[in-house]
Scaffold this motif. Structure first.
Motif, PDB file in Angstrom:
ATOM      1  N   SER A   1       0.836  -1.207   0.000  1.00  0.00           N
ATOM      2  CA  SER A   1       0.000   0.000   0.000  1.00  0.00           C
ATOM      3  C   SER A   1       0.870   1.257   0.000  1.00  0.00           C
ATOM      4  O   SER A   1       0.580   2.232  -0.703  1.00  0.00           O
ATOM      5  CB  SER A   1      -0.923   0.009   1.221  1.00  0.00           C
ATOM      6  OG  SER A   1      -1.843  -1.049   1.174  1.00  0.00           O
TER       7      SER A   1
ATOM      8  N   GLU B   1     -11.189   4.598   3.205  1.00  0.00           N
ATOM      9  CA  GLU B   1     -10.132   3.653   3.568  1.00  0.00           C
ATOM     10  C   GLU B   1      -9.380   4.119   4.814  1.00  0.00           C
ATOM     11  O   GLU B   1      -9.067   3.316   5.705  1.00  0.00           O
ATOM     12  CB  GLU B   1      -9.166   3.489   2.399  1.00  0.00           C
ATOM     13  CG  GLU B   1      -8.105   2.435   2.610  1.00  0.00           C
ATOM     14  CD  GLU B   1      -7.216   2.254   1.401  1.00  0.00           C
ATOM     15  OE1 GLU B   1      -6.178   1.574   1.523  1.00  0.00           O
ATOM     16  OE2 GLU B   1      -7.542   2.794   0.325  1.00  0.00           O
TER      17      GLU B   1
ATOM     18  N   GLN C   1      -9.103   2.235   8.672  1.00  0.00           N
ATOM     19  CA  GLN C   1      -7.805   1.703   9.069  1.00  0.00           C
ATOM     20  C   GLN C   1      -7.774   1.333  10.554  1.00  0.00           C
ATOM     21  O   GLN C   1      -8.588   1.806  11.333  1.00  0.00           O
ATOM     22  CB  GLN C   1      -6.697   2.711   8.768  1.00  0.00           C
ATOM     23  CG  GLN C   1      -6.235   2.694   7.320  1.00  0.00           C
ATOM     24  CD  GLN C   1      -5.110   3.688   7.067  1.00  0.00           C
ATOM     25  OE1 GLN C   1      -4.968   4.665   7.803  1.00  0.00           O
ATOM     26  NE2 GLN C   1      -4.313   3.449   6.058  1.00  0.00           N
TER      27      GLN C   1
ATOM     28  N   TYR D   1     -12.642  -3.580   6.355  1.00  0.00           N
ATOM     29  CA  TYR D   1     -11.487  -2.861   5.827  1.00  0.00           C
ATOM     30  C   TYR D   1     -10.967  -3.511   4.543  1.00  0.00           C
ATOM     31  O   TYR D   1     -10.661  -2.811   3.572  1.00  0.00           O
ATOM     32  CB  TYR D   1     -10.385  -2.817   6.877  1.00  0.00           C
ATOM     33  CG  TYR D   1      -9.092  -2.209   6.376  1.00  0.00           C
ATOM     34  CD1 TYR D   1      -9.023  -0.862   6.040  1.00  0.00           C
ATOM     35  CD2 TYR D   1      -7.954  -2.989   6.205  1.00  0.00           C
ATOM     36  CE1 TYR D   1      -7.847  -0.298   5.565  1.00  0.00           C
ATOM     37  CE2 TYR D   1      -6.775  -2.436   5.730  1.00  0.00           C
ATOM     38  CZ  TYR D   1      -6.733  -1.095   5.413  1.00  0.00           C
ATOM     39  OH  TYR D   1      -5.567  -0.543   4.934  1.00  0.00           O
TER      40      TYR D   1
ATOM     41  N   VAL E   1     -13.191  -2.658   1.702  1.00  0.00           N
ATOM     42  CA  VAL E   1     -12.979  -1.267   1.279  1.00  0.00           C
ATOM     43  C   VAL E   1     -11.723  -1.155   0.426  1.00  0.00           C
ATOM     44  O   VAL E   1     -11.709  -0.474  -0.612  1.00  0.00           O
ATOM     45  CB  VAL E   1     -12.877  -0.339   2.512  1.00  0.00           C
ATOM     46  CG1 VAL E   1     -12.364   1.046   2.113  1.00  0.00           C
ATOM     47  CG2 VAL E   1     -14.225  -0.222   3.200  1.00  0.00           C
ATOM     48  N   VAL E   2     -10.652  -1.831   0.841  1.00  0.00           N
ATOM     49  CA  VAL E   2      -9.402  -1.792   0.073  1.00  0.00           C
ATOM     50  C   VAL E   2      -9.598  -2.406  -1.309  1.00  0.00           C
ATOM     51  O   VAL E   2      -9.103  -1.871  -2.311  1.00  0.00           O
ATOM     52  CB  VAL E   2      -8.281  -2.523   0.835  1.00  0.00           C
ATOM     53  CG1 VAL E   2      -7.032  -2.629  -0.033  1.00  0.00           C
ATOM     54  CG2 VAL E   2      -7.951  -1.792   2.129  1.00  0.00           C
TER      55      VAL E   2
END
Length: 233
Positions: free
Chosen positions: A75, A175, A179, A190, A193-194
């Motif tokens: 990321s 995002e 976290q 999460y 969403v990623v």
């Protein structure tokens, strides 16, 4: 005495943007491929969550930490690539905006050249200024001479690209809000969403590639055709 003819008098020298355009496209491809690669650790982490929630398998602490570290590292790499691409993009974009003034008085520009940079960073106006400037650049680059008022082409690819960019910006906020999950449900949310953010990033990257290609080719074509000899009155 002023020249009269089908082309206005040059205000400044147009500068080729082919090199910057190619550099921007290369970075967009690399960034998009990196985002695609990000799906692997995200899906792996989602699989670990599903295994724990369903009780179909055990997950060691080391395995969970390794998956999380891999996801965070990739990321971060994608974020750095995004920033590097953004820097080259803004330079290319500003150069393209300046070039339209080399072909006489621009007819379609609704904002000064400084907004080709500031429009990306100024709050609120960055929601629509860059799209307007990109459309104005294409319209002035491809406008026919003599100009006839009301002749503006529709730019569906530009619109879809900008909508995908706005969607990516919204997903960035979502995002960041998701976290540091503390429960399995939050971790599952999460990862979803990623995954959504990665898909939107890939779509936006492909569309951005097309926008850079379209504007670069349009300006290169315009610069390759010299204006006809002006007639002096």
């Amino acid at each position: 005495m002023q020249p009269s003819g089908t082309y206005p008098q040059l205000q400044e020298q147009a500068r080729p943007i082919r090199g910057l355009g190619v550099a921007t496209q290369v970075l967009l491809v690399i960034e998009t491929l990196a985002a695609l690669g990000l799906l692997i650790p995200v899906l792996h982490e989602q699989d670990l969550v599903n295994r724990v929630r369903s009780g179909s398998g055990t997950v060691s602490l080391h395995e969970a930490q390794q998956a999380d570290n891999t996801l965070n590292a990739l990321s971060g790499a994608v974020t750095l690539l995004f920033l590097a691409t953004g820097i080259i993009w803004v330079i290319w974009f500003y150069r393209a905006r300046r070039n339209v003034e080399a072909w006489g008085r621009p007819f379609f520009q609704r904002h000064g050249r400084g907004w080709a940079i500031g429009g990306w960073f100024c709050p609120l106006v960055n929601l629509w200024f860059p799209y307007m400037i990109a459309k104005d650049i294409l319209d002035d680059t491809e406008r026919a001479d003599p100009y006839r008022p009301g002749e503006r082409r529709s730019r569906p690819m530009l619109l879809v690209w900008w909508l995908s960019y706005l969607a990516l910006s919204v997903m960035g906020f979502v995002e960041r809000a998701a976290q540091h999950p503390h429960t399995l449900d939050q971790l599952s949310t999460y990862t979803h969403v990623v995954i959504a953010a990665v898909v939107i990033r890939i779509v936006a990257g492909c569309l951005a590639f097309g926008v850079v290609r379209q504007i670069t080719n349009a300006q290169s074509t315009r610069m390759a055709v010299p204006p006809p000899m002006a007639q002096w009155s």
